[in-house]
Motif scaffolding. Structure first.
Motif, PDB file in Angstrom:
ATOM      1  N   ASP A 287     -52.924   9.040  52.377  1.00  0.00           N
ATOM      2  CA  ASP A 287     -51.940   7.995  52.109  1.00  0.00           C
ATOM      3  C   ASP A 287     -51.336   7.402  53.378  1.00  0.00           C
ATOM      4  O   ASP A 287     -50.507   6.509  53.295  1.00  0.00           O
ATOM      5  CB  ASP A 287     -50.811   8.539  51.235  1.00  0.00           C
ATOM      6  N   TYR A 288     -51.716   7.919  54.520  1.00  0.00           N
ATOM      7  CA  TYR A 288     -51.135   7.472  55.779  1.00  0.00           C
ATOM      8  C   TYR A 288     -52.140   6.679  56.605  1.00  0.00           C
ATOM      9  O   TYR A 288     -53.292   7.093  56.767  1.00  0.00           O
ATOM     10  CB  TYR A 288     -50.656   8.667  56.601  1.00  0.00           C
TER      11      TYR A 288
ATOM     12  N   ASP B  59     -38.402  -1.531  55.318  1.00  0.00           N
ATOM     13  CA  ASP B  59     -38.823  -0.681  54.221  1.00  0.00           C
ATOM     14  C   ASP B  59     -38.551   0.797  54.543  1.00  0.00           C
ATOM     15  O   ASP B  59     -38.253   1.143  55.684  1.00  0.00           O
ATOM     16  CB  ASP B  59     -40.318  -0.878  53.965  1.00  0.00           C
ATOM     17  N   TYR B  60     -38.659   1.648  53.521  1.00  0.00           N
ATOM     18  CA  TYR B  60     -38.513   3.081  53.716  1.00  0.00           C
ATOM     19  C   TYR B  60     -39.873   3.679  54.089  1.00  0.00           C
ATOM     20  O   TYR B  60     -40.904   3.327  53.511  1.00  0.00           O
ATOM     21  CB  TYR B  60     -38.006   3.757  52.446  1.00  0.00           C
TER      22      TYR B  60
ATOM     23  N   GLY C 148     -43.755   3.680  49.508  1.00  0.00           N
ATOM     24  CA  GLY C 148     -44.495   3.122  48.379  1.00  0.00           C
ATOM     25  C   GLY C 148     -45.944   3.567  48.368  1.00  0.00           C
ATOM     26  O   GLY C 148     -46.581   3.597  47.307  1.00  0.00           O
ATOM     27  N   LYS C 149     -46.483   3.913  49.515  1.00  0.00           N
ATOM     28  CA  LYS C 149     -47.855   4.416  49.614  1.00  0.00           C
ATOM     29  C   LYS C 149     -47.918   5.928  49.483  1.00  0.00           C
ATOM     30  O   LYS C 149     -48.803   6.467  48.828  1.00  0.00           O
ATOM     31  CB  LYS C 149     -48.469   4.020  50.960  1.00  0.00           C
TER      32      LYS C 149
ATOM     33  N   GLY D 183     -45.558   8.002  48.260  1.00  0.00           N
ATOM     34  CA  GLY D 183     -44.834   8.629  47.168  1.00  0.00           C
ATOM     35  C   GLY D 183     -43.866   9.659  47.713  1.00  0.00           C
ATOM     36  O   GLY D 183     -43.861   9.968  48.905  1.00  0.00           O
ATOM     37  N   TYR D 184     -43.062  10.239  46.858  1.00  0.00           N
ATOM     38  CA  TYR D 184     -42.085  11.225  47.305  1.00  0.00           C
ATOM     39  C   TYR D 184     -42.744  12.533  47.689  1.00  0.00           C
ATOM     40  O   TYR D 184     -42.211  13.297  48.477  1.00  0.00           O
ATOM     41  CB  TYR D 184     -41.020  11.456  46.237  1.00  0.00           C
ATOM     42  N   LEU D 185     -43.919  12.823  47.165  1.00  0.00           N
ATOM     43  CA  LEU D 185     -44.625  14.048  47.546  1.00  0.00           C
ATOM     44  C   LEU D 185     -45.071  13.979  48.997  1.00  0.00           C
ATOM     45  O   LEU D 185     -44.983  14.963  49.721  1.00  0.00           O
ATOM     46  CB  LEU D 185     -45.814  14.282  46.621  1.00  0.00           C
ATOM     47  N   CYS D 186     -45.553  12.821  49.413  1.00  0.00           N
ATOM     48  CA  CYS D 186     -45.813  12.437  50.818  1.00  0.00           C
ATOM     49  C   CYS D 186     -46.722  13.355  51.622  1.00  0.00           C
ATOM     50  O   CYS D 186     -46.736  13.267  52.846  1.00  0.00           O
ATOM     51  CB  CYS D 186     -44.506  12.192  51.566  1.00  0.00           C
TER      52      CYS D 186
END
Length: 127
Positions: free
Chosen positions: A113-114, A30-31, A102-103, A105-108
């Motif tokens: 989220d981690y 996965d990415y 996927g968790k 998002g592109y904003l990251c």
């Protein structure tokens, strides 16, 4: 299981530079996004910069734009944070984190989220 290890912290002079490295292992097909976060004493952990794997677009907190640069070597699952022009508000413990795009998002940039974190490195700035 994803494992994250930071290195490169140390004492810097105001206006000086430091380079942090973060190596991750255990990625599957996965990415994954990878990001840098910092926490000063008595403050919440905040996002500094992050970068996705799929399009490699970096994100920077406003406080570090133009001074910090994140880069990524996907072959090594490693990200770097070049910190220039260090200022009195920059000291803290710097953490690296990684998780699926996927968790994050592109904003990251949201630490919530981690799930995979390094142990952190100290970045003090001498006065």
């Amino acid at each position: 299981q994803v494992h994250v290890v930071e290195s490169g912290g140390g004492l810097a002079q105001p206006g000086g530079s430091l380079r942090l490295s973060c190596a991750a292992s255990g990625f599957d097909h996965d990415y994954y996004s990878m990001g840098w976060f910092r926490q000063a004493p008595g403050k919440e952990r905040e996002g500094v910069s992050c970068i996705t794997q799929s399009d490699r677009s970096p994100y920077y907190a406003n406080s570090v734009k133009g001074r910090f640069t994140i880069s990524r070597d996907n072959a090594k699952n490693t990200v770097y944070l070049q910190m220039n022009g260090l200022q009195p508000e920059d000291p803290g413990v710097y953490y690296c984190a990684a998780d699926r795009e996927g968790k994050t998002g592109y904003l990251c940039i949201d630490p919530a989220d981690y799930a995979n974190w390094g142990q952190g490195v100290q970045v003090p700035v001498s006065s």
